[in-house]
Design an enzyme around this catalytic site. Structure first.
Site, PDB file in Angstrom:
ATOM      1  N   LYS A  69       0.808  -1.231   0.000  1.00 32.19           N
ATOM      2  CA  LYS A  69       0.000   0.000   0.000  1.00 32.19           C
ATOM      3  C   LYS A  69       0.842   1.283   0.000  1.00 32.19           C
ATOM      4  O   LYS A  69       0.459   2.267  -0.619  1.00 32.19           O
ATOM      5  CB  LYS A  69      -0.938   0.031   1.212  1.00 32.19           C
ATOM      6  CG  LYS A  69      -2.101  -0.932   1.068  1.00 32.19           C
ATOM      7  CD  LYS A  69      -3.043  -0.786   2.243  1.00 32.19           C
ATOM      8  CE  LYS A  69      -4.101  -1.853   2.203  1.00 32.19           C
ATOM      9  NZ  LYS A  69      -5.054  -1.746   3.314  1.00 32.19           N
ATOM     10  N   ASP A 105      -9.651   2.916   2.422  1.00 31.27           N
ATOM     11  CA  ASP A 105      -9.642   2.316   3.764  1.00 31.27           C
ATOM     12  C   ASP A 105     -10.246   3.281   4.780  1.00 31.27           C
ATOM     13  O   ASP A 105     -10.979   2.882   5.690  1.00 31.27           O
ATOM     14  CB  ASP A 105      -8.208   1.993   4.211  1.00 31.27           C
ATOM     15  CG  ASP A 105      -7.706   0.708   3.598  1.00 31.27           C
ATOM     16  OD1 ASP A 105      -8.537  -0.145   3.225  1.00 31.27           O
ATOM     17  OD2 ASP A 105      -6.478   0.543   3.491  1.00 31.27           O
ATOM     18  N   GLU A 155       7.801   6.088  18.903  1.00 28.66           N
ATOM     19  CA  GLU A 155       8.178   7.202  18.008  1.00 28.66           C
ATOM     20  C   GLU A 155       7.170   7.321  16.860  1.00 28.66           C
ATOM     21  O   GLU A 155       6.874   8.418  16.401  1.00 28.66           O
ATOM     22  CB  GLU A 155       9.583   6.999  17.402  1.00 28.66           C
ATOM     23  CG  GLU A 155      10.698   6.822  18.406  1.00 28.66           C
ATOM     24  CD  GLU A 155      10.775   5.392  18.928  1.00 28.66           C
ATOM     25  OE1 GLU A 155      11.210   4.513  18.179  1.00 28.66           O
ATOM     26  OE2 GLU A 155      10.379   5.153  20.089  1.00 28.66           O
TER      27      GLU A 155
HETATM   28  P1  NAP Z   1       0.977  -2.037   9.129  1.00 26.64           P
HETATM   29  O1  NAP Z   1       1.102  -0.777   8.359  1.00 26.64           O
HETATM   30  O2  NAP Z   1       2.014  -3.095   9.016  1.00 26.64           O
HETATM   31  O3  NAP Z   1       0.840  -1.612  10.693  1.00 26.64           O
HETATM   32  C1  NAP Z   1       0.783  -2.583  11.702  1.00 26.64           C
HETATM   33  C2  NAP Z   1       0.590  -1.905  13.058  1.00 26.64           C
HETATM   34  O4  NAP Z   1       0.413  -2.930  14.042  1.00 26.64           O
HETATM   35  C3  NAP Z   1       1.802  -1.083  13.506  1.00 26.64           C
HETATM   36  O5  NAP Z   1       1.328  -0.007  14.286  1.00 26.64           O
HETATM   37  C4  NAP Z   1       2.584  -2.080  14.382  1.00 26.64           C
HETATM   38  O6  NAP Z   1       3.319  -1.475  15.414  1.00 26.64           O
HETATM   39  C5  NAP Z   1       1.433  -2.833  15.025  1.00 26.64           C
HETATM   40  N1  NAP Z   1       1.857  -4.199  15.405  1.00 26.64           N
HETATM   41  C6  NAP Z   1       2.179  -5.210  14.566  1.00 26.64           C
HETATM   42  N2  NAP Z   1       2.511  -6.304  15.284  1.00 26.64           N
HETATM   43  C7  NAP Z   1       2.406  -5.946  16.589  1.00 26.64           C
HETATM   44  C8  NAP Z   1       2.637  -6.632  17.813  1.00 26.64           C
HETATM   45  N3  NAP Z   1       3.006  -7.909  17.838  1.00 26.64           N
HETATM   46  N4  NAP Z   1       2.431  -5.956  18.982  1.00 26.64           N
HETATM   47  C9  NAP Z   1       2.027  -4.656  18.976  1.00 26.64           C
HETATM   48  N5  NAP Z   1       1.796  -3.967  17.839  1.00 26.64           N
HETATM   49  C10 NAP Z   1       1.988  -4.598  16.664  1.00 26.64           C
HETATM   50  O7  NAP Z   1      -0.405  -2.782   8.807  1.00 26.64           O
HETATM   51  P2  NAP Z   1      -1.790  -2.123   8.325  1.00 26.64           P
HETATM   52  O8  NAP Z   1      -1.837  -2.091   6.855  1.00 26.64           O
HETATM   53  O9  NAP Z   1      -2.018  -0.876   9.097  1.00 26.64           O
HETATM   54  O10 NAP Z   1      -2.834  -3.266   8.772  1.00 26.64           O
HETATM   55  C11 NAP Z   1      -3.078  -3.534  10.141  1.00 26.64           C
HETATM   56  C12 NAP Z   1      -4.166  -4.628  10.247  1.00 26.64           C
HETATM   57  O11 NAP Z   1      -5.380  -4.135   9.688  1.00 26.64           O
HETATM   58  C13 NAP Z   1      -3.822  -5.898   9.447  1.00 26.64           C
HETATM   59  O12 NAP Z   1      -4.220  -7.018  10.204  1.00 26.64           O
HETATM   60  C14 NAP Z   1      -4.671  -5.766   8.194  1.00 26.64           C
HETATM   61  O13 NAP Z   1      -5.025  -7.017   7.645  1.00 26.64           O
HETATM   62  C15 NAP Z   1      -5.901  -5.045   8.733  1.00 26.64           C
HETATM   63  N6  NAP Z   1      -6.636  -4.265   7.708  1.00 26.64           N
HETATM   64  C16 NAP Z   1      -7.965  -4.515   7.538  1.00 26.64           C
HETATM   65  C17 NAP Z   1      -8.675  -3.788   6.613  1.00 26.64           C
HETATM   66  C18 NAP Z   1     -10.162  -4.042   6.419  1.00 26.64           C
HETATM   67  O14 NAP Z   1     -10.701  -3.623   5.394  1.00 26.64           O
HETATM   68  N7  NAP Z   1     -10.829  -4.676   7.351  1.00 26.64           N
HETATM   69  C19 NAP Z   1      -8.050  -2.804   5.834  1.00 26.64           C
HETATM   70  C20 NAP Z   1      -6.688  -2.561   6.052  1.00 26.64           C
HETATM   71  C21 NAP Z   1      -5.981  -3.301   6.993  1.00 26.64           C
HETATM   72  P3  NAP Z   1       4.856  -1.001  15.200  1.00 26.64           P
HETATM   73  O15 NAP Z   1       4.770   0.375  14.618  1.00 26.64           O
HETATM   74  O16 NAP Z   1       5.409  -1.023  16.568  1.00 26.64           O
HETATM   75  O17 NAP Z   1       5.491  -1.998  14.280  1.00 26.64           O
END
Ligand code: NAP
Length: 273
Positions: A69, A105, A155
């Protein structure tokens, strides 16, 4: 000639987008098909080549999912202002051989929330500061909410808070009773850690609505905790449905047939049980 749409990501085999978009095409009599474009991230040229060859492959538009993305921004000829602000693209339209990037989104999450609760002036805690959290945080502010953010990497939370005028919350000092809405925008609770939840019932006392944007499992551990605390829940496929409707509207310039898309989505979820 039949137009091609699809979803770009890795892995995409389990994506729910094809059933929704193909149901919409059928309902609207659109001669197109929506397919999977699984792009191996091991070779950095793969995404670039895919984008350069869209005309050759008759691709009229595509959805973008993890892990592309943010990277997709580089290959766009233009962006919609919202995609530019949130720094990620989940929808691309091939407009006269120019790739235009959008982000649905943000609006998808807002629509999912508004099915249950009014957002204006609500105190909302977002868990996470990644791509989805960023898009949601920005839109919630636009809708007049008071937004707070917790993130594992402090951060990143601070940077997001500075940019969109949010407040950072320390995990060990999460104030019970302060928030009306909680949104999980981290993958915690999805496989393989389906038993995990950042917050538990005792943290969620007084919260009206908890939304988890994870789509599998549908009822995450966080949502089970929310129910124990007496909160209403919003499952992740509601956002998925609304972001897909937003994509249809960008590609075809008309209201998406949400009833048919919704039916196809829930039939597929039932089939996968
Ligand atoms: P991303 O950009 O990789 O961000 C992931 C976030 O989760 C970051 O803030 C990360 O923290 C945190 N994180 C990951 N593993 C963690 C852990 N073990 N403990 C604490 N924090 C953790 O991902 P994204 O695109 O935002 O997506 C996030 C989730 O939303 C995914 O599961 C995705 O499938 C879902 N999603 C759903 C939809 C929908 O339409 N329903 C749309 C988009 C995304 P750090 O900054 O510390 O790494």
């Amino acid at each position: 000639m039949k137009k091609v749409y699809g979803i770009v990501g890795h892995p995409v085999a389990k994506s729910l987008s094809p059933v929704m978009h193909n149901a919409a095409f059928k309902k609207e009599g659109i001669d197109a098909e929506y397919v999977l474009f699984d792009i191996d991230p091991d070779d950095p040229d793969n995404l670039a080549n895919f984008c350069y060859e869209t005309d050759l492959n008759n691709i009229a538009g595509f959805s973008v999912t993890m892990p592309y993305k943010e990277e997709m921004m580089v290959y766009m000829d233009h962006y919609d202002p919202l995609a530019k602000i949130v720094g990620s693209v989940n929808t691309v339209a091939n407009e006269d051989s120019k790739l235009v990037g959008y982000n649905t989104d943000a609006t998808g999450a807002i629509e999912a929330l508004r099915e249950k609760i009014d957002i204006k002036e609500r105190k909302i805690l977002i868990l996470g500061a990644g791509g989805a959290a960023r898009a949601i945080a920005y839109s919630l502010k636009e809708f007049g909410a008071e937004v707070y953010v917790y993130n594992r990497t402090k951060e990143k939370a601070r940077a997001l808070a500075m940019e969109f005028e949010l407040e950072v919350i320390d995990f060990d000092k999460i104030p019970v009773g302060k928030f009306e809405i909680v949104i999980n925008a981290t993958p915690i609770g999805s496989p393989p850690n389906t038993e995990e939840s950042l917050l538990h019932a005792e943290h969620l006392k007084g919260v009206y609505v908890v939304m988890d944007i994870i789509t599998y499992p549908m009822k995450t551990q966080l949502l089970k905790e929310a129910e124990k605390a007496g909160a209403e829940i919003i499952t992740g496929e509601r956002m998925l449905l609304h972001q897909a409707c937003g994509q249809f509207e960008i590609w075809f310039g008309k209201i998406a047939p949400i009833k048919e898309m919704e039916l196809a989505l829930y039939q597929e979820l039932e089939r996968r049980k």
